[in-house]
Design a protein around this motif. Sequence first.
Motif, PDB file in Angstrom:
ATOM      1  N   GLN A  47      42.179  95.994 -23.841  1.00 29.66           N
ATOM      2  CA  GLN A  47      42.272  95.369 -22.522  1.00 29.66           C
ATOM      3  C   GLN A  47      42.878  96.338 -21.516  1.00 29.66           C
ATOM      4  OE1 GLN A  47      45.507  94.255 -21.148  1.00 29.66           O
ATOM      5  NE2 GLN A  47      44.406  93.777 -19.294  1.00 29.66           N
ATOM      6  N   ALA A  48      43.906  97.094 -21.897  1.00 33.84           N
ATOM      7  CA  ALA A  48      44.546  98.047 -20.988  1.00 33.84           C
ATOM      8  C   ALA A  48      43.598  99.200 -20.647  1.00 33.84           C
ATOM      9  CB  ALA A  48      45.834  98.576 -21.605  1.00 33.84           C
ATOM     10  N   GLU A  49      42.851  99.689 -21.633  1.00 35.04           N
ATOM     11  CA  GLU A  49      41.863 100.744 -21.365  1.00 35.04           C
ATOM     12  C   GLU A  49      40.808 100.241 -20.381  1.00 35.04           C
ATOM     13  OE1 GLU A  49      40.070 102.218 -24.931  1.00 35.04           O
ATOM     14  OE2 GLU A  49      41.964 103.025 -25.683  1.00 35.04           O
ATOM     15  N   ASN A  50      40.334  99.022 -20.596  1.00 41.42           N
ATOM     16  CA  ASN A  50      39.338  98.440 -19.694  1.00 41.42           C
ATOM     17  C   ASN A  50      39.896  98.268 -18.285  1.00 41.42           C
ATOM     18  OD1 ASN A  50      37.437  98.352 -21.725  1.00 41.42           O
ATOM     19  ND2 ASN A  50      37.829  96.211 -22.222  1.00 41.42           N
ATOM     20  N   ALA A  51      41.149  97.834 -18.177  1.00 42.33           N
ATOM     21  CA  ALA A  51      41.772  97.670 -16.862  1.00 42.33           C
ATOM     22  C   ALA A  51      41.883  99.017 -16.146  1.00 42.33           C
ATOM     23  CB  ALA A  51      43.150  97.027 -17.004  1.00 42.33           C
ATOM     24  N   MET A  52      42.200 100.068 -16.878  1.00 44.54           N
ATOM     25  CA  MET A  52      42.308 101.394 -16.274  1.00 44.54           C
ATOM     26  C   MET A  52      40.945 101.869 -15.776  1.00 44.54           C
ATOM     27  SD  MET A  52      44.728 103.467 -15.651  1.00 44.54           S
ATOM     28  CE  MET A  52      45.098 105.144 -15.279  1.00 44.54           C
ATOM     29  N   HIS A  53      39.912 101.662 -16.568  1.00 46.98           N
ATOM     30  CA  HIS A  53      38.559 102.067 -16.167  1.00 46.98           C
ATOM     31  C   HIS A  53      38.049 101.219 -14.998  1.00 46.98           C
ATOM     32  CE1 HIS A  53      37.764 105.177 -19.117  1.00 46.98           C
ATOM     33  NE2 HIS A  53      38.362 104.409 -20.014  1.00 46.98           N
ATOM     34  N   PHE A 117      43.251 114.685 -24.173  1.00 50.80           N
ATOM     35  CA  PHE A 117      43.657 113.296 -23.995  1.00 50.80           C
ATOM     36  C   PHE A 117      44.946 113.150 -23.188  1.00 50.80           C
ATOM     37  CE2 PHE A 117      41.387 113.288 -28.115  1.00 50.80           C
ATOM     38  CZ  PHE A 117      40.311 112.531 -27.723  1.00 50.80           C
ATOM     39  N   LEU A 118      45.020 112.046 -22.464  1.00 45.83           N
ATOM     40  CA  LEU A 118      46.221 111.603 -21.776  1.00 45.83           C
ATOM     41  C   LEU A 118      46.612 110.285 -22.432  1.00 45.83           C
ATOM     42  CD1 LEU A 118      48.199 111.649 -19.315  1.00 45.83           C
ATOM     43  CD2 LEU A 118      46.461 110.367 -18.084  1.00 45.83           C
ATOM     44  N   THR A 119      47.897 110.097 -22.708  1.00 45.12           N
ATOM     45  CA  THR A 119      48.346 108.898 -23.414  1.00 45.12           C
ATOM     46  C   THR A 119      49.327 108.099 -22.575  1.00 45.12           C
ATOM     47  OG1 THR A 119      48.143 110.011 -25.547  1.00 45.12           O
ATOM     48  CG2 THR A 119      49.483 108.041 -25.492  1.00 45.12           C
ATOM     49  N   LEU A 120      49.039 106.820 -22.416  1.00 42.29           N
ATOM     50  CA  LEU A 120      49.975 105.868 -21.820  1.00 42.29           C
ATOM     51  C   LEU A 120      50.474 104.979 -22.946  1.00 42.29           C
ATOM     52  CD1 LEU A 120      47.896 104.730 -18.703  1.00 42.29           C
ATOM     53  CD2 LEU A 120      49.512 106.618 -18.861  1.00 42.29           C
ATOM     54  N   LEU A 121      51.790 104.765 -23.004  1.00 42.23           N
ATOM     55  CA  LEU A 121      52.392 103.968 -24.078  1.00 42.23           C
ATOM     56  C   LEU A 121      53.241 102.859 -23.459  1.00 42.23           C
ATOM     57  CD1 LEU A 121      53.561 107.123 -25.941  1.00 42.23           C
ATOM     58  CD2 LEU A 121      51.861 105.580 -26.862  1.00 42.23           C
ATOM     59  N   THR A 137      38.981 114.253 -18.986  1.00 40.92           N
ATOM     60  CA  THR A 137      37.896 114.515 -18.040  1.00 40.92           C
ATOM     61  C   THR A 137      37.793 113.380 -17.036  1.00 40.92           C
ATOM     62  OG1 THR A 137      36.265 113.523 -19.520  1.00 40.92           O
ATOM     63  CG2 THR A 137      36.551 115.912 -19.644  1.00 40.92           C
ATOM     64  N   SER A 138      38.329 112.212 -17.388  1.00 43.09           N
ATOM     65  CA  SER A 138      38.292 111.055 -16.498  1.00 43.09           C
ATOM     66  C   SER A 138      39.633 110.767 -15.833  1.00 43.09           C
ATOM     67  CB  SER A 138      37.849 109.811 -17.264  1.00 43.09           C
ATOM     68  OG  SER A 138      36.572 109.996 -17.811  1.00 43.09           O
ATOM     69  N   PHE A 139      40.751 111.030 -16.533  1.00 47.05           N
ATOM     70  CA  PHE A 139      42.084 110.693 -16.028  1.00 47.05           C
ATOM     71  C   PHE A 139      43.058 111.841 -16.266  1.00 47.05           C
ATOM     72  CE2 PHE A 139      40.092 106.682 -17.146  1.00 47.05           C
ATOM     73  CZ  PHE A 139      40.337 105.913 -16.026  1.00 47.05           C
ATOM     74  N   ASP A 140      43.999 112.003 -15.322  1.00 44.94           N
ATOM     75  CA  ASP A 140      45.065 112.981 -15.490  1.00 44.94           C
ATOM     76  C   ASP A 140      46.261 112.540 -14.661  1.00 44.94           C
ATOM     77  OD1 ASP A 140      46.384 115.154 -16.488  1.00 44.94           O
ATOM     78  OD2 ASP A 140      45.114 116.655 -15.559  1.00 44.94           O
ATOM     79  N   VAL A 141      47.373 113.245 -14.814  1.00 43.04           N
ATOM     80  CA  VAL A 141      48.593 112.937 -14.090  1.00 43.04           C
ATOM     81  C   VAL A 141      48.745 113.946 -12.959  1.00 43.04           C
ATOM     82  CG1 VAL A 141      51.104 112.835 -14.276  1.00 43.04           C
ATOM     83  CG2 VAL A 141      49.702 111.937 -16.112  1.00 43.04           C
ATOM     84  N   ARG A 158      44.131 108.051  -7.509  1.00 43.63           N
ATOM     85  CA  ARG A 158      43.377 108.764  -6.482  1.00 43.63           C
ATOM     86  C   ARG A 158      42.395 109.694  -7.172  1.00 43.63           C
ATOM     87  NH1 ARG A 158      44.430 110.170  -1.096  1.00 43.63           N
ATOM     88  NH2 ARG A 158      43.191 111.946  -0.454  1.00 43.63           N
ATOM     89  N   LYS A 159      41.190 109.786  -6.626  1.00 39.29           N
ATOM     90  CA  LYS A 159      40.195 110.704  -7.193  1.00 39.29           C
ATOM     91  C   LYS A 159      40.547 112.135  -6.806  1.00 39.29           C
ATOM     92  CE  LYS A 159      36.306 108.086  -8.357  1.00 39.29           C
ATOM     93  NZ  LYS A 159      34.950 108.156  -8.704  1.00 39.29           N
ATOM     94  N   ARG A 160      40.389 113.026  -7.765  1.00 42.35           N
ATOM     95  CA  ARG A 160      40.585 114.452  -7.486  1.00 42.35           C
ATOM     96  C   ARG A 160      39.474 114.884  -6.531  1.00 42.35           C
ATOM     97  NH1 ARG A 160      43.232 118.617 -10.126  1.00 42.35           N
ATOM     98  NH2 ARG A 160      43.648 117.328 -11.931  1.00 42.35           N
ATOM     99  N   PRO A 161      39.807 115.581  -5.468  1.00 41.43           N
ATOM    100  CA  PRO A 161      38.772 116.002  -4.510  1.00 41.43           C
ATOM    101  C   PRO A 161      37.658 116.808  -5.184  1.00 41.43           C
ATOM    102  CG  PRO A 161      40.968 116.428  -3.635  1.00 41.43           C
ATOM    103  CD  PRO A 161      41.138 116.009  -5.065  1.00 41.43           C
ATOM    104  N   GLY A 162      36.429 116.406  -4.925  1.00 45.05           N
ATOM    105  CA  GLY A 162      35.269 117.095  -5.478  1.00 45.05           C
ATOM    106  C   GLY A 162      34.998 116.796  -6.933  1.00 45.05           C
ATOM    107  N   SER A 163      35.620 115.740  -7.462  1.00 45.37           N
ATOM    108  CA  SER A 163      35.470 115.413  -8.879  1.00 45.37           C
ATOM    109  C   SER A 163      35.510 113.903  -9.052  1.00 45.37           C
ATOM    110  CB  SER A 163      36.629 116.051  -9.669  1.00 45.37           C
ATOM    111  OG  SER A 163      36.642 115.606 -10.988  1.00 45.37           O
ATOM    112  N   ASP A 164      35.102 113.445 -10.224  1.00 45.01           N
ATOM    113  CA  ASP A 164      35.212 112.028 -10.560  1.00 45.01           C
ATOM    114  C   ASP A 164      36.504 111.733 -11.325  1.00 45.01           C
ATOM    115  OD1 ASP A 164      32.919 111.167  -9.331  1.00 45.01           O
ATOM    116  OD2 ASP A 164      31.659 111.516 -11.082  1.00 45.01           O
TER     117      ASP A 164
END
Length: 171
Positions: A47-53, A117-121, A137-141, A158-164
Amino acid sequence: MLRRWLLAAGVACTLALAGLVLSYFLWTRLDSAPVMPCAQDDERRIQAENAMHCAAGLLGDAAQELDLTPAHLFQFPFRYMCVARHGEDAADLRARLGVDWGCAPAWEREVLANDAFLTLLAVTDEGEVVPVRLNRTSFDVAGEIPERVAPGVLLVLRKRPGSDQVLLRVP
């Protein structure tokens, strides 16, 4: 002579079709990402992964930034959220979580050792840890994130400029 050509063409078509079927089977069945340890069927993690996406999907040309809280992502009672860093060892992870998470060595070996990978706990009131593994490739800090983030603290996507790629930061 014509019979041999027709037989050869039939065999070639059969082999090509068999190759396509095998390729499709392998493409849909194989997963290149390592299996996530200790969280195979956890509904809260999914559920948390889906909420993030879903939150990342709201970003676009019209919405440059999205403000939300960890409580929007982890929709269950929890004390705080931590962001695990690449290369962090199990002892440091346990110290930052404040609980003796039995999965910390496996998580260090399988997830934190991989820079992909980025990990949220999220740590619940009962001391249970709910890990969310996100692909970098989709999320970063972006910027510094506190050691522990309370459920009501403002997060900015926020989206990285010029990237998804979506960047997560604490203002």
